[in-house]
Design a protein around this motif. Structure first.
Motif, mmCIF file in Angstrom:
data_model
loop_
_atom_site.group_PDB
_atom_site.id
_atom_site.type_symbol
_atom_site.label_atom_id
_atom_site.label_comp_id
_atom_site.label_asym_id
_atom_site.label_seq_id
_atom_site.Cartn_x
_atom_site.Cartn_y
_atom_site.Cartn_z
ATOM 1 N N TYR A 69 0.680 -1.158 -0.170
ATOM 2 C CA TYR A 69 -0.069 0.105 0.133
ATOM 3 C C TYR A 69 0.857 1.318 0.036
ATOM 4 O O TYR A 69 0.457 2.269 -0.556
ATOM 5 C CB TYR A 69 -0.803 0.030 1.291
ATOM 6 N N SER A 70 1.936 1.256 0.786
ATOM 7 C CA SER A 70 2.823 2.357 0.864
ATOM 8 C C SER A 70 3.418 2.788 -0.331
ATOM 9 O O SER A 70 3.645 3.942 -0.760
ATOM 10 C CB SER A 70 3.880 2.286 1.793
ATOM 11 N N ARG A 71 3.731 1.818 -1.442
ATOM 12 C CA ARG A 71 4.377 2.356 -2.642
ATOM 13 C C ARG A 71 3.308 3.224 -3.325
ATOM 14 O O ARG A 71 4.064 3.816 -4.355
ATOM 15 C CB ARG A 71 4.413 1.129 -3.533
ATOM 16 N N PHE A 72 2.002 3.032 -3.340
ATOM 17 C CA PHE A 72 1.115 3.834 -3.919
ATOM 18 C C PHE A 72 0.982 5.241 -3.560
ATOM 19 O O PHE A 72 0.370 6.241 -4.138
ATOM 20 C CB PHE A 72 -0.117 3.163 -4.036
ATOM 21 N N PHE A 73 1.256 5.197 -2.048
ATOM 22 C CA PHE A 73 1.040 6.823 -1.513
ATOM 23 C C PHE A 73 2.121 7.121 -0.847
ATOM 24 O O PHE A 73 2.222 7.295 0.458
ATOM 25 C CB PHE A 73 -0.349 6.441 -0.300
ATOM 26 N N PRO A 74 3.302 7.330 -1.451
ATOM 27 C CA PRO A 74 4.655 7.868 -0.641
ATOM 28 C C PRO A 74 4.581 9.100 -0.160
ATOM 29 O O PRO A 74 5.509 9.560 0.880
ATOM 30 C CB PRO A 74 5.560 7.754 -1.903
ATOM 31 N N GLN A 75 3.423 9.866 -0.528
ATOM 32 C CA GLN A 75 3.518 11.237 -0.014
ATOM 33 C C GLN A 75 2.930 11.442 1.523
ATOM 34 O O GLN A 75 2.926 12.327 2.104
ATOM 35 C CB GLN A 75 2.354 12.199 -0.913
ATOM 36 N N GLY A 76 2.307 10.301 2.038
ATOM 37 C CA GLY A 76 1.631 10.361 3.278
ATOM 38 C C GLY A 76 2.063 9.150 3.982
ATOM 39 O O GLY A 76 2.752 8.190 3.593
ATOM 40 N N ASP A 77 1.561 8.962 5.257
ATOM 41 C CA ASP A 77 1.612 7.816 6.062
ATOM 42 C C ASP A 77 0.344 6.916 5.718
ATOM 43 O O ASP A 77 -0.706 7.160 6.437
ATOM 44 C CB ASP A 77 1.761 8.286 7.435
ATOM 45 N N ILE A 141 -10.950 6.618 11.256
ATOM 46 C CA ILE A 141 -10.999 6.326 9.629
ATOM 47 C C ILE A 141 -10.756 7.737 9.051
ATOM 48 O O ILE A 141 -9.850 7.710 8.170
ATOM 49 C CB ILE A 141 -12.284 5.615 9.086
ATOM 50 N N ILE A 142 -11.267 8.805 9.349
ATOM 51 C CA ILE A 142 -11.050 9.975 8.608
ATOM 52 C C ILE A 142 -9.639 10.678 8.890
ATOM 53 O O ILE A 142 -9.082 11.096 8.062
ATOM 54 C CB ILE A 142 -12.172 11.106 9.342
ATOM 55 N N SER A 143 -9.111 10.432 10.258
ATOM 56 C CA SER A 143 -7.734 10.625 10.514
ATOM 57 C C SER A 143 -6.630 9.840 9.553
ATOM 58 O O SER A 143 -5.701 10.424 9.266
ATOM 59 C CB SER A 143 -7.620 10.592 11.986
ATOM 60 N N ALA A 144 -6.980 8.614 9.481
ATOM 61 C CA ALA A 144 -6.513 7.848 8.851
ATOM 62 C C ALA A 144 -6.444 8.270 7.357
ATOM 63 O O ALA A 144 -5.384 8.014 6.641
ATOM 64 C CB ALA A 144 -6.828 6.255 8.888
ATOM 65 N N ILE A 145 -7.421 8.618 6.835
ATOM 66 C CA ILE A 145 -7.452 8.953 5.258
ATOM 67 C C ILE A 145 -6.521 10.357 5.348
ATOM 68 O O ILE A 145 -5.772 10.426 4.202
ATOM 69 C CB ILE A 145 -8.793 9.016 4.891
ATOM 70 N N TYR A 146 -6.677 11.227 6.189
ATOM 71 C CA TYR A 146 -5.968 12.294 6.013
ATOM 72 C C TYR A 146 -4.372 12.287 6.014
ATOM 73 O O TYR A 146 -3.554 12.975 5.471
ATOM 74 C CB TYR A 146 -6.273 13.382 7.301
ATOM 75 N N GLU A 147 -3.957 11.342 7.105
ATOM 76 C CA GLU A 147 -2.530 10.794 7.183
ATOM 77 C C GLU A 147 -2.062 10.142 5.900
ATOM 78 O O GLU A 147 -1.115 10.472 5.342
ATOM 79 C CB GLU A 147 -2.387 9.847 8.303
ATOM 80 N N LEU A 148 -3.032 9.490 5.296
ATOM 81 C CA LEU A 148 -2.659 8.768 3.847
ATOM 82 C C LEU A 148 -2.499 9.881 2.781
ATOM 83 O O LEU A 148 -1.407 9.664 2.112
ATOM 84 C CB LEU A 148 -3.754 7.695 3.623
ATOM 85 N N MET A 149 -3.413 10.819 2.627
ATOM 86 C CA MET A 149 -3.042 11.702 1.498
ATOM 87 C C MET A 149 -1.965 12.656 1.934
ATOM 88 O O MET A 149 -1.455 13.345 0.790
ATOM 89 C CB MET A 149 -4.484 12.674 1.650
ATOM 90 N N GLY A 150 -1.516 12.822 3.098
ATOM 91 C CA GLY A 150 -0.307 13.795 3.378
ATOM 92 C C GLY A 150 -0.367 15.119 2.811
ATOM 93 O O GLY A 150 -1.450 15.752 3.079
ATOM 94 N N ARG A 151 0.915 15.593 2.318
ATOM 95 C CA ARG A 151 1.099 16.675 1.539
ATOM 96 C C ARG A 151 0.016 17.337 0.484
ATOM 97 O O ARG A 151 -0.240 18.369 0.020
ATOM 98 C CB ARG A 151 2.437 17.001 1.093
ATOM 99 N N PHE A 152 -0.966 16.039 -0.066
ATOM 100 C CA PHE A 152 -1.943 16.371 -1.136
ATOM 101 C C PHE A 152 -2.880 16.536 -0.514
ATOM 102 O O PHE A 152 -4.366 17.047 -1.113
ATOM 103 C CB PHE A 152 -1.982 15.164 -1.903
ATOM 104 N N CYS A 153 -3.234 16.677 0.840
ATOM 105 C CA CYS A 153 -4.667 16.786 1.551
ATOM 106 C C CYS A 153 -4.766 18.363 1.571
ATOM 107 O O CYS A 153 -3.873 19.196 2.230
ATOM 108 C CB CYS A 153 -4.730 16.314 2.849
ATOM 109 N N GLU A 154 -5.526 18.935 0.870
ATOM 110 C CA GLU A 154 -5.929 20.443 1.011
ATOM 111 C C GLU A 154 -7.320 20.851 1.434
ATOM 112 O O GLU A 154 -8.306 20.151 0.769
ATOM 113 C CB GLU A 154 -5.465 21.142 -0.432
ATOM 114 N N PRO A 155 -7.603 21.681 2.196
ATOM 115 C CA PRO A 155 -6.416 22.406 2.906
ATOM 116 C C PRO A 155 -5.705 21.659 4.093
ATOM 117 O O PRO A 155 -6.468 20.533 4.155
ATOM 118 C CB PRO A 155 -7.064 23.799 3.549
ATOM 119 N N SER A 156 -4.657 22.090 4.534
ATOM 120 C CA SER A 156 -4.113 21.107 5.521
ATOM 121 C C SER A 156 -5.327 21.039 6.602
ATOM 122 O O SER A 156 -5.843 22.000 7.228
ATOM 123 C CB SER A 156 -2.684 21.748 6.041
#
Length: 207
Positions: A69-77, A141-156
């Motif tokens: 999974y992490s290979r597809f979302f390197p921008q976040g956790d 779950i929502i927090s996990a999604i925001y962590e996943l999206m990382g820097r692409f999550c706008e607004p921060s």
């Protein structure tokens, strides 16, 4: 059963491509998976080859799932979100994913009806599997999604912002105001409110 499956899957490729591998788990016959999923025989052949390439033992544990999974979302956790998705796919709760479980889960997300996809989403949010979604489960779950999206999550998004967002959605979905969300409330709310549907289906973009 597994030997039959391997031979069917291998019929379009090199001889004995799969038989030579020593595995601890063999999936059921391809005809059975065709019936249970929305994938064709050819699609299952391709998926099985990729699955075995990543997981020669025929099963996936949670650490391997997270690594993929992490290979597809390197921008976040992606660890937390991958954990929840893994548990939703792991129907028998044994801590590993078989090829069947992987296919059935993917089938719902890729080819399922809106009802099937919403039911899958409900199960994702219903972390403890008691048939109800609590505020804390939704927040996790929502927090996990925001962590996943990382820097692409706008607004921060910050913790307070996340809690405010969860509270807003939760109040809209808890139709009888009993402090939990049932499957019926979840389905009704998502069907009636386009904004909730978009917000709750954020996971579609990360699967």
């Amino acid at each position: 059963m597994g030997a039959v499956y391997d031979k069917v899957l291998d019929s379009g490729g090199d001889d004995n491509e799969f038989e030579v591998q020593i595995v601890r788990y063999k999936p059921e016959a391809i005809d059975s998976l065709c019936e249970k999923s929305k994938f064709s025989r050819k699609e299952l052949q391709i998926m099985y080859r990729g699955f075995k390439q990543e997981c020669p033992t025929g099963i996936v544990d949670e650490d391997t799932f997270k690594e993929i999974y992490s290979r597809f979302f390197p921008q976040g956790d992606s660890d937390s979100y991958a954990h929840y998705v893994f548990n939703t796919f792991d129907h028998d709760g044994n801590g590993t994913l078989s090829f069947e479980e992987f296919v059935i889960g993917l089938s719902v997300l890729a080819r399922g009806t809106m009802t099937e996809r919403l039911e899958w989403a409900f199960n994702l949010y219903d972390i403890n599997g008691d048939g109800l979604i609590t505020r804390e489960e939704m927040l996790n779950i929502i927090s996990a999604i925001y962590e996943l999206m990382g820097r692409f999550c706008e607004p921060s998004v910050y913790e307070n912002t996340t809690r405010d967002h969860v509270e807003m959605v939760f109040k809209k979905m808890d139709l009888n105001k009993d402090g939990v969300i049932s499957l019926d409330e979840f389905m009704d709310s998502c069907r009636k409110d386009e904004n909730i549907t978009k917000g709750m289906s954020m996971f579609d973009t990360v699967l």
